[in-house]
Design a protein around this motif. Structure first.
Motif, PDB file in Angstrom:
ATOM      1  N   PRO A 195       0.832  -1.217   0.000  1.00  0.00           N
ATOM      2  CA  PRO A 195       0.000   0.000   0.000  1.00  0.00           C
ATOM      3  C   PRO A 195       0.861   1.259   0.000  1.00  0.00           C
ATOM      4  O   PRO A 195       1.885   1.321   0.678  1.00  0.00           O
ATOM      5  CB  PRO A 195      -0.808  -0.128   1.297  1.00  0.00           C
ATOM      6  N   LEU A 196       0.439   2.251  -0.763  1.00  0.00           N
ATOM      7  CA  LEU A 196       1.209   3.480  -0.896  1.00  0.00           C
ATOM      8  C   LEU A 196       0.445   4.670  -0.338  1.00  0.00           C
ATOM      9  O   LEU A 196      -0.741   4.861  -0.630  1.00  0.00           O
ATOM     10  CB  LEU A 196       1.541   3.734  -2.372  1.00  0.00           C
ATOM     11  N   LEU A 197       1.151   5.463   0.451  1.00  0.00           N
ATOM     12  CA  LEU A 197       0.578   6.663   1.054  1.00  0.00           C
ATOM     13  C   LEU A 197       1.244   7.877   0.434  1.00  0.00           C
ATOM     14  O   LEU A 197       2.469   7.982   0.409  1.00  0.00           O
ATOM     15  CB  LEU A 197       0.805   6.659   2.564  1.00  0.00           C
ATOM     16  N   LYS A 198       0.434   8.803  -0.079  1.00  0.00           N
ATOM     17  CA  LYS A 198       0.957  10.012  -0.700  1.00  0.00           C
ATOM     18  C   LYS A 198       0.694  11.212   0.184  1.00  0.00           C
ATOM     19  O   LYS A 198      -0.412  11.383   0.682  1.00  0.00           O
ATOM     20  CB  LYS A 198       0.310  10.226  -2.080  1.00  0.00           C
ATOM     21  N   LYS A 199       1.719  12.025   0.353  1.00  0.00           N
ATOM     22  CA  LYS A 199       1.578  13.279   1.087  1.00  0.00           C
ATOM     23  C   LYS A 199       2.053  14.419   0.200  1.00  0.00           C
ATOM     24  O   LYS A 199       3.035  14.276  -0.533  1.00  0.00           O
ATOM     25  CB  LYS A 199       2.385  13.251   2.384  1.00  0.00           C
ATOM     26  N   GLY A 204       4.332  21.798  -2.491  1.00  0.00           N
ATOM     27  CA  GLY A 204       3.586  21.201  -3.599  1.00  0.00           C
ATOM     28  C   GLY A 204       4.187  19.881  -4.047  1.00  0.00           C
ATOM     29  O   GLY A 204       3.600  19.160  -4.852  1.00  0.00           O
ATOM     30  N   GLU A 205       5.375  19.534  -3.504  1.00  0.00           N
ATOM     31  CA  GLU A 205       6.029  18.274  -3.865  1.00  0.00           C
ATOM     32  C   GLU A 205       5.257  17.093  -3.286  1.00  0.00           C
ATOM     33  O   GLU A 205       4.769  17.132  -2.165  1.00  0.00           O
ATOM     34  CB  GLU A 205       7.464  18.254  -3.340  1.00  0.00           C
ATOM     35  N   ARG A 206       5.161  16.026  -4.088  1.00  0.00           N
ATOM     36  CA  ARG A 206       4.469  14.820  -3.641  1.00  0.00           C
ATOM     37  C   ARG A 206       5.477  13.799  -3.121  1.00  0.00           C
ATOM     38  O   ARG A 206       6.444  13.474  -3.801  1.00  0.00           O
ATOM     39  CB  ARG A 206       3.663  14.222  -4.796  1.00  0.00           C
ATOM     40  N   VAL A 207       5.242  13.310  -1.920  1.00  0.00           N
ATOM     41  CA  VAL A 207       6.105  12.300  -1.318  1.00  0.00           C
ATOM     42  C   VAL A 207       5.284  11.033  -1.131  1.00  0.00           C
ATOM     43  O   VAL A 207       4.199  11.065  -0.559  1.00  0.00           O
ATOM     44  CB  VAL A 207       6.659  12.790   0.041  1.00  0.00           C
ATOM     45  N   VAL A 208       5.806   9.921  -1.648  1.00  0.00           N
ATOM     46  CA  VAL A 208       5.084   8.648  -1.601  1.00  0.00           C
ATOM     47  C   VAL A 208       5.931   7.614  -0.873  1.00  0.00           C
ATOM     48  O   VAL A 208       7.137   7.501  -1.122  1.00  0.00           O
ATOM     49  CB  VAL A 208       4.753   8.143  -3.026  1.00  0.00           C
ATOM     50  N   ARG A 209       5.306   6.846   0.014  1.00  0.00           N
ATOM     51  CA  ARG A 209       6.018   5.788   0.727  1.00  0.00           C
ATOM     52  C   ARG A 209       5.075   4.630   1.007  1.00  0.00           C
ATOM     53  O   ARG A 209       3.852   4.778   0.970  1.00  0.00           O
ATOM     54  CB  ARG A 209       6.597   6.325   2.034  1.00  0.00           C
TER      55      ARG A 209
END
Length: 322
Positions: A195-199, A204-209
């Motif tokens: 599962p991936l969580l986007k912040k 405005g940068e998107r960080v996904v982990r």
């Protein structure tokens, strides 16, 4: 450049625009001269509302929705052409893989954004509109990151866009990417489900982990070719999350070459004498149903010179070792 200060606007969503994410709708149409970071910022503050309610960037517009836009300071160009980037516009002609009355498909070069904004004056879609000034409608069906190259699908009619978006929602459109990863990818590792969580940061940068709180995400992997310290892998995302292939490859322990977000410098340094200086993530093929004829199309994009040169050097190294 001149600035225009808008007053509060109310926009009624038509059937043609229904189904779009509100951030895409605003970035590509109503606020296309405004930096994306500013759009996300005023959305987080609740200043952009739909039907008088706060919404998130991934809200899907419905016919009859009323969007409230606050006063936004917009930088407007006095020149409606993309003249500073004429050479890039002209080069798009050579990148076109297929075109008819309904769709246009091109091999997007690495380093070019799919649309302008956030300080970028030029994007693929702006370039295509300059290249096809007579076209009444040109919209991206999907997106590729700025550093990713390969097959990019553009709709030339609203009806085509809606049909192709429906294929994306039903996951009937197949996307195949080629990635070069660190180490020896295990032959039995054919699926990564994480599962991936986007912040979205204030910039405005998107960080996904990978996170148990994230959305279900799945990518299929298949080894294409092995080298002494790297593997060429085909990656086929089942779901379409932001940066999905990059994060899933890292999660599997095999980061992609020259990935500024999820990569590894030691691996990149091993590739220095291959001449590679860009992300090795290439949208190699796209399989979908033509929105008018109903025929199945498979469109492939060849690797660019930088990626081909890298593969050639790695093969030579392997042959010397063998």
């Amino acid at each position: 450049m001149k600035n225009e200060n808008l007053s509060v606007q109310f926009i009624n969503v038509s059937a043609e625009n229904a189904g779009q994410r509100i951030d895409n709708f605003l970035c590509n149409r109503q606020l296309k001269h405004v930096p994306k970071s500013m759009i996300y910022c005023i959305m987080r503050k609740g200043k952009i509302r739909v039907n008088k309610k706060r919404i998130k960037p991934d809200y899907k517009l419905e016919e009859g929705d009323q969007i409230r836009l606050p006063p936004v300071h917009i930088a407007k160009s006095t020149n409606q052409t993309v003249s500073p980037k004429l050479e890039k516009v002209a080069s798009l002609n050579e990148a076109i893989l297929y075109e008819d009355d309904y769709i246009l498909v091109l091999n997007k070069p690495s380093g070019t954004a799919v649309h302008g904004g956030s300080g970028l004056s030029f994007g693929i879609i702006e370039g295509l509109r300059a290249l096809r000034p007579e076209a009444r409608f040109l919209e991206l069906v999907h997106r590729l990151d700025r550093d990713t190259s390969g097959v990019l699908l553009v709709a030339k009619k609203r009806s085509a866009l809606l049909t192709l978006h429906e294929q994306l929602r039903k996951r009937s459109m197949q996307k195949d990417y080629l990635i070069l990863v660190r180490g020896s990818w295990p032959s039995n590792l054919k699926v990564v489900q994480a599962p991936l969580l986007k912040k979205i940061l204030h910039s405005g940068e998107r960080v996904v982990r990978v996170s148990s709180e994230g959305k279900p995400s799945e990518t299929l992997f298949k080894v294409e070719e092995r080298f002494s310290f790297a593997t060429l892998v085909k990656a086929s995302p089942v779901t379409g999350r932001t940066h999905q292939i990059r994060v899933h490859a890292l999660h599997a322990g095999h980061p992609i070459a020259f990935d500024g977000r999820c990569g590894e410098r030691d691996f990149d340094s091993q590739l220095e004498n291959t001449g590679l200086r860009r992300l090795f993530l290439h949208a190699a093929a796209l399989v979908f149903t033509h929105p008018n004829s109903g025929k199945t199309l498979r469109l492939e994009a060849p690797l660019d010179d930088a990626l081909n040169r890298c593969i050639k050097v790695l093969r030579q190294r392997k042959n010397k070792i063998d």
